[in-house]
Scaffold this motif. Structure first.
Motif: not given
Length: 367
Positions: A188-190, A215-237
């Motif tokens: 979820h978008d921090p 830690y956040l930099v690593y997740l977003l860049n090295a791990q290429e984590a996705g970001v969403t502001r949609n709570y339902q979409q996050q759990v749905d996906w």
């Protein structure tokens, strides 16, 4: 004769004490009856609501059935509802009565502008004013008394797809830095107030700001984590397997999907969990459109009856200790031996200061 006089004085004192207690009881009862009668004449209540979908019909029906007062509901995210209230007040409009949001959102976006009323003066029912029935032995206000925390639960840091992730594979936040989770994390978008900002801010409180930022930099860049502001979409996906892991999910959405039988599960991490109200905070507009209906609603909702409804509809435990968490998933109930960080107003204030840091990291990763 001396004994008789003492007995007479004692009896008189007892009588006076009983009369005093009776007067006090009659006083709140008379005030309650007067407020309910005035509320019924107003006939309406305006609720600005950020809550799971099932809360709205349950809340409005129960309140109307009990008091004959209709509720008009405006739904949206916390920031959306806050922006609407600020816009209305700026224009001189006073349409909102009560608002359900996250505590930090209520305090930072509405209360800081002077658009919320202290709640304590409108509490009439003794069972609501009794501090012993509330978590921590006190009525759960913020320092200014503007936001009342009625939910208290263990905030799930991670939800995962049970078809893709074995149980106990993820036991620490640091485990998500392992290569196997690359492109498999949806957070979820921090950079906005919400579960994501809460989660990374907890790590900042635990580790220090710089380590949490790294830690956040690593997740977003090295791990290429996705970001969403949609709570339902996050759990749905996560349930669909588009992502294996949902980081900092919305507890209400997680509960809904778990009860629906989706292939997801919660894992608590060794760093501990936040004891949070999530979006379970109640605020009253500075100039409510229906002041008496507002007072009746607030007292009813914070009563044992109202909080029993809250537990059932929010599917999260109440901060009222005399309301059992019936039907609540055990993952959300704070266990006696669980490592817990109690979300405080000072923490929320720091969270607001740190959000620009998280926003800069997110925007940099998305370029």
């Amino acid at each position: 004769m001396i004994g008789l006089r003492k007995a007479t004085v004692l009896l008189a004192a007892l009588v006076l004490g009983l009369v005093g207690l009776g007067d006090a009881g009659a006083q709140w009862e008379a005030q309650w009856e007067k407020t309910v009668a005035a509320a019924k004449k107003e006939g309406e209540l305006s609720i600005y609501l950020n809550a799971p979908a099932q809360v709205r019909p349950a809340l409005t029906k129960a309140f109307e059935d009990k008091f004959g007062i209709r509720s008009y509901v405006v739904t949206g995210t916390g920031p959306e509802l806050s922006a609407r209230i600020v816009s209305e007040y700026t224009a001189g409009l006073h349409q909102a009565d009560v608002s359900f949001q996250g505590c930090s959102t209520l305090i930072a976006l509405i209360g800081s502008r002077g658009y919320l009323s202290p709640i304590a003066p409108m509490l009439i029912l003794p069972e609501v004013r009794d501090s012993k029935v509330w978590f921590g032995g006190k009525l759960n206000y913020d320092k200014a008394g503007l936001a009342f925390r009625f939910i208290n639960h263990s905030l799930p840091p991670v939800v995962y797809n049970t078809d893709l992730v074995k149980q106990n594979t993820i036991q620490s936040y640091l485990d998500l830095q392992k290569p196997e989770w690359k492109k498999k994390i949806l957070m979820h978008d921090p950079s906005v107030l919400g579960a994501g900002a809460n989660g990374i801010s907890y790590l900042a409180a635990l580790w220090g700001l710089n380590k949490a930022k790294d830690y956040l930099v690593y997740l977003l860049n090295a791990q290429e984590a996705g970001v969403t502001r949609n709570y339902q979409q996050q759990v749905d996906w996560a349930g669909q397997g588009k992502y294996a892991v949902g980081l900092w999910p919305n507890p209400g959405q997680v509960a809904r999907y778990l009860k629906a039988g989706a292939p997801i599960a919660i894992t608590h991490l060794i760093e501990g969990a936040v004891a949070s109200p999530a979006f379970g905070c109640l605020g009253v507009a500075a100039k409510p459109a229906h002041p008496n209906a507002t007072a009746v609603f607030v007292n009813w909702f914070l009563s044992r009856e109202g909080q029993t409804l809250a537990v059932k509809s929010y599917q999260l435990p109440s901060a009222r200790l005399d309301v059992p968490p019936a039907g609540i998933l055990k993952e959300f109930v704070i266990a006696a031996d669980q490592k817990i960080f109690v979300e405080s107003e000072d923490f929320n204030a720091n969270q607001g200061k740190w959000i620009p840091e998280w926003k800069a990291v997110v925007e940099s990763a998305q370029k």
